[in-house]
Each structure stands twice: as structure tokens, then as C-alpha cells.
Design an enzyme around this catalytic site. Structure first.
Site, PDB file in Angstrom:
ATOM      1  N   LYS A 167       0.796  -1.229   0.000  1.00 30.25           N
ATOM      2  CA  LYS A 167       0.000   0.000   0.000  1.00 30.25           C
ATOM      3  C   LYS A 167       0.830   1.282   0.000  1.00 30.25           C
ATOM      4  O   LYS A 167       0.378   2.320  -0.477  1.00 30.25           O
ATOM      5  CB  LYS A 167      -0.922   0.003   1.224  1.00 30.25           C
ATOM      6  CG  LYS A 167      -2.039  -1.040   1.168  1.00 30.25           C
ATOM      7  CD  LYS A 167      -3.156  -0.589   0.250  1.00 30.25           C
ATOM      8  CE  LYS A 167      -4.372  -1.509   0.368  1.00 30.25           C
ATOM      9  NZ  LYS A 167      -5.465  -1.055  -0.505  1.00 30.25           N
ATOM     10  N   SER A 227       0.957  -9.779  -0.931  1.00 32.46           N
ATOM     11  CA  SER A 227       0.566  -8.379  -0.749  1.00 32.46           C
ATOM     12  C   SER A 227       1.076  -7.724   0.525  1.00 32.46           C
ATOM     13  O   SER A 227       1.330  -6.519   0.543  1.00 32.46           O
ATOM     14  CB  SER A 227      -0.956  -8.277  -0.799  1.00 32.46           C
ATOM     15  OG  SER A 227      -1.540  -9.260   0.037  1.00 32.46           O
TER      16      SER A 227
END
Lengths: 320, 320
Positions: free
Chosen positions: B55, B305
Site C-alpha cells: 500500500k 501483498s
């Protein structure tokens, strides 16, 4: 019998032997860790080594140097830990039969992992391990590959530090955990061969400080009971006869850390650095992590020895 | 309002912007994984990214492109997860004030982590989050940085795949998890820009297959309740308006995996590969790990991720 103590250059020779077979493991750094400690810390991630620990390096170096007759007969060791798996895999890759003597109460998962590499598992009461091993050698002519008291195991273990030192350039300090002294003495030889100014430091759980006392006195201190520490890889009761002379010559200091310091360091490695490492690996980082290095701004290497742990048990330690 | 859909080259531009600020994360491989699956698998380890997840890439790319007036006023978002921390750190590095709206029942540890990067935390009942965000924008002129429905967030997220594709050379397949579609659409753009023959595939928990249905129909499917899945990063109820057109144009397939498959894959990643990753990361590896790829011998990339998890909870999952 005269002991054959390896020279620093033995680590360089070992590195040639294991090239392409052992993983060249990555070195991790962390802005947060450097900021918190005021040092520049380089973590050699042997948890990413084959079988999940540095042990494969020494095992391969040792088995590959056996004579053809020895290879034909096979190898044996007594271990329920990382050395068992390291030896099993090294023997398999070299087409050598491996027999591992394990205590009959060893976790099923460890037996399965070792058997998975093709080794034969022989179980017996823990106290009988050495006798069973000796009997197997007498009966079958196996060669004993000791977990740490062996020159080729030592030289192979040192290749992790060699890779680290070659990658980072000059380091001020280099920390390893100490059980029987295989990783520490190998690391000390690697530094002596390539960066003699780098101070190599061994770290033990305070409850298992036999190596520190042996290093101070020059006599091998033998604990009478298995020490009580979370760092299961360091519950060894005494260092090896090949290991102590190397430690006396090349190791600059020996430190101890508390169980609380081990857990705090372990939690940081897992939750912030996202590394599945075993408690023994946290032992080596603990002095720097908990602010025990008096001189600021040091360039520090740490060998994170392995990552073979029961994740569910570690999770419980961190439960708030 | 016409949507501004980023071109594939936007990922290349984002990579230039984040260079030296985001970590160039390592790619891990495993002999065991390749042997078990019959494929060659490359794992892009965004658990080692700053703030512990991909992110940060999009957040930095987005905040760095704001006008001086926007930077002066500050940014806002509503998130209790990785985007909150990513935005907080990106804003801090760029000297921009960040306000994060979190549900008042968000874990204290997540509030503390986000506040630790210098962001202001505003809490409110979960259902009020969008309203509170809108009010802050009206009152203070903050710019909303949406977690996924934003062209610069998408392009930034794609830089993880770009690094992977540049490092591995030609891949046949590239898997990402799908929540709101930011990582998937960015990854699809990265492949379109550099390896248009690589098939990009999104993976969702079966209980949260809104993105698959949206991709199939071309209409955004909006779940009415938060989906029940261990993969907390993928509990998003619908994909973004910027994301779906990119997915329709560049994504080759959308798969789902069961909770059991997620847990089995997660356990392998932790115990064998020694990677602290979050359940969402396991979702992306699950199709290959559980034998869902019909064609053998594929060269496969997987974006892991992130690694922000409660270790004690994960430990319980693996307890035998």
C-alpha cells in the site's frame, strides 16, 4: 589424539564446495531497527536456508569430503533438531545413506521432516542416544557426523558469515548464537580470513552460559542438566573440543541475554520484520536490540540461525 | 464526470517517483514449492515493503502528485488497514498532514501504528466513516486519497509487479489478490506495459466473489454485507470505478479459493518458506499451491501483498 583445528581459509574452501547447493541467503535491513538502536544492522537470514537453518552448510561440507568408502558405508548422527534435517538432505544430495538417532519423545513433525529427506530414523530413550549411535557405528561402519564438534561442520557453518561479510563490506561487530559453538567458531574463522578487525561475539541465553564460562577459563564447562531456555537450539550442555580453541583465539567477547530479552527481540523480528525465525536467532540480535552495545553507530552483522519453529507456540508467546 | 483511467505507462512513471523511497522488495523462490506444484513460482515479497504491505507504493505515488495547495491543506482517508499506515507514512515523508478516519472498534494496535507515522486519527462508528470523511473534507479542504479507486493509487500499486517482471523475465501467469482491485488493476497495467503476453489473474475468497462477478458482467456488483473471510484485507464489498475498466481490458481470468485453501497455503508460507504474510497474500498463491493450474510447467509470479497480521491469531489457526 591430536585435534585437527581448521584454519580460517577452510571457510573459503567450504564456500566453494557448497556453491549452488546451499542457498545464498539474503541480508535484510530495517530502517526502524537502525533508528531504534542507533546502529546499522545487517541480518543474515539463514531461516531462508535449505532445511530452514544454517546447518545444511556444514553438513554438506562434511559429507562431501568423506572418502568413497565412507560414503559407501553411510553416515550417522544423533539429533532431533536442525542438524538432523541438514545431514539428511546433504546425504541425499550426495547419494549417501543417513541414519539419524532421535529420542523416542521427539516431535512427530521433526521425525517426519527428517524422514522426508530420505534418512532412516532410529528412536531410543534420550539417555541412550550416544550408546545407540556407537552401536550403529560398530555394527555398520557408519561415519559419525557430529552436530558441531567437527572441523568440516565448523568450516561449513562459517560460510554464512563469509557471504555476509563479502556483501556488507567492513563490519565492526558480528553476532551469532552459541549452542555447541559450531556456528560461532565457523563465523570467527570467516572473519579472521576476510575481516580480522571485525569483532566476533557469541551470545547465549543466561540460563545456558556454559560457553561463556568455557571461553573465559579455557576449560570446557559441562552443564549437568539440559538448560531451561526458550531457545531450543541452544540447549547444548557443552561446547566442542574443536570449537573452544577457535573461540579462544578468534572470539572477542561472549554475552548472555535473558528470556525476556529473547522474547522481545523475537516478537520484533516476527511482527515488524516479517521474518519467521526461531528463538535462537533472536538471541543473536538481542544485545543490539535491547541497547547493550555501549559504542554508538556501529556496523553490526547478525546471523539469524534458522526458522524452524512451531508457529502456534510462538503465537502464544506474543498473545497480549 | 469522465473517469481518468491510467495508461500502462503510468506504472513506469510511478516507479520513477517511488524509487529509493519504497523498498525494492525481494523475490523468493522455493525448490519444494516448485517440486510440489510442477511450476516455477516467483514470490514478490511485499510483506517486506515499508509499513508491511504494498500500500505504501500507491500512497506515495498519489500524495507526491498533489498540487502545492492540496499538500498544504492535507489528505484524508477512511481505513483501518494497510492503506491507513501507507498513507500516513507517505504523507509524513512529503511533509503533508494526514487524517485517518477509523471505526471506533478498530484494534488499538492499528490506531497506534498509524498514529506512530504522525497521522491524526479520528474515530467514529463504522457506519459513519464516509460521512465523517466528507465532513472533514468540507470543513478543512482535505484531499481524499481513496484506498483503491484512484488512478495514482492504481499505478503505484502496479510497481510491485513491474519490479517482479523486470527481475524474472517472461512469466506465463501473474496472480494477485483482489479486494477493491487496486493491486490487480495496477498489476495488469504493469504487465500490459512490459509483458503483454503474461496472463494476469485475480484471486478472491469464494465468500467475497464480487470482483469476479463484476469482471464477468461489466457491472460493479456491490455486496450488501461485509464478506466473511479470513483474508481481512479482501473484505471490500465492491471494486472501484477506475478499477473495473482496467480489469475488463487487461485481466485474463478471475478465480476464487476456499477458506480451507487459504489456510493451507498460509501455513505453507509461514512454516516452510518462513515468511510472515497476511491471509490475503496466501489467497494469491492458493490456486497454484492447490493444483488449480491445468497447464503444467508454467512460469508464475505471485504478489504476496503484505505481512500485517496478529501472530497469536495465526498461531491458533495452525495449532494441530
Amino acid at each position: 589424539m591430536t585435534l585437527q583445528i581448521p584454519e580460517p581459509t577452510a571457510v573459503l574452501e567450504a564456500a566453494t564446495r557448497i556453491k549452488g547447493l546451499a542457498n545464498h541467503t539474503p541480508v535484510h535491513t530495517s530502517r526502524t531497527l537502525n533508528q531504534q538502536t542507533g546502529h546499522q544492522i545487517y541480518l543474515k537470514c539463514e531461516n531462508f536456508q535449505r532445511v530452514g537453518a544454517f546447518k545444511f552448510r556444514g553438513a554438506y561440507n562434511a559429507v562431501s569430503q568423506l572418502s568413497e568408502a565412507q560414503k559407501e558405508a553411510g553416515v550417522v548422527t544423533h539429533s532431533s533438531g536442525n542438524h538432523a534435517q541438514g545431514l539428511a538432505l546433504a546425504a541425499k544430495l550426495l547419494g549417501v545413506k543417513a541414519t539419524i538417532v532421535m529420542p523416542d519423545n521427539a516431535p512427530a513433525i521433526k521425525k517426519a521432516a527428517t524422514a522426508g529427506y530420505g534418512a532412516t530414523i532410529v528412536t531410543c530413550p534420550a539417555i541412550e542416544r550416544e550408546n545407540v549411535c556407537a552401536q550403529l557405528i560398530a555394527d555398520h561402519g557408519y561415519t559419525l557426523i557430529h552436530p558441531y564438534d567437527n572441523p568440516n561442520i565448523i568450516a561449513g557453518a562459517g560460510t554464512a558469515a563469509l557471504e555476509l561479510l563479502q556483501e556488507t563490506g567492513p563490519l565492526d561487530l558480528l553476532f551469532t548464537p552459541v549452542g555447541g559453538g559450531g556456528l560461532l567458531s565457523g563465523t570467527a574463522l570467516a572473519a579472521a580470513a576476510t575481516q580480522p578487525d571485525c569483532r566476533v561475539i557469541g551470545v547465549e541465553p543466561a540460563t545456558a552460559n556454559d560457553a561463556q564460562r568455557s571461553w573465559q577459563t579455557g576449560e570446557i564447562v559441562r552443564l549437568t542438566v539440559v538448560p531451561d531456555t526458550l531457545a531450543d537450539g541452544l540447549r547444548t550442555r557443552f561446547v566442542g573440543e574443536h570449537n573452544l580453541p577457535i573461540m579462544r583465539q578468534y572470539v572477542s567477547d561472549m554475552l548472555t541475554v535473558t528470556e525476556e530479552e529473547i522474547i522481545a527481540t523475537l516478537q520484533f523480528l516476527w511482527t515488524r520484520l516479517k521474518l519467521v525465525v526461531e528463538p535462537s536467532a533472536a538471541v543473536a540480535l538481542a544485545p543490539a536490540f535491547t541497547g547493550k552495545i555501549s559504542q554508538p553507530g556501529q556496523r553490526i552483522g547478525v546471523i539469524l540461525s534458522g526458522g524452524n519453529v512451531d508457529v502456534s507456540q510462538i503465537g502464544q508467546l506474543f498473545a497480549s
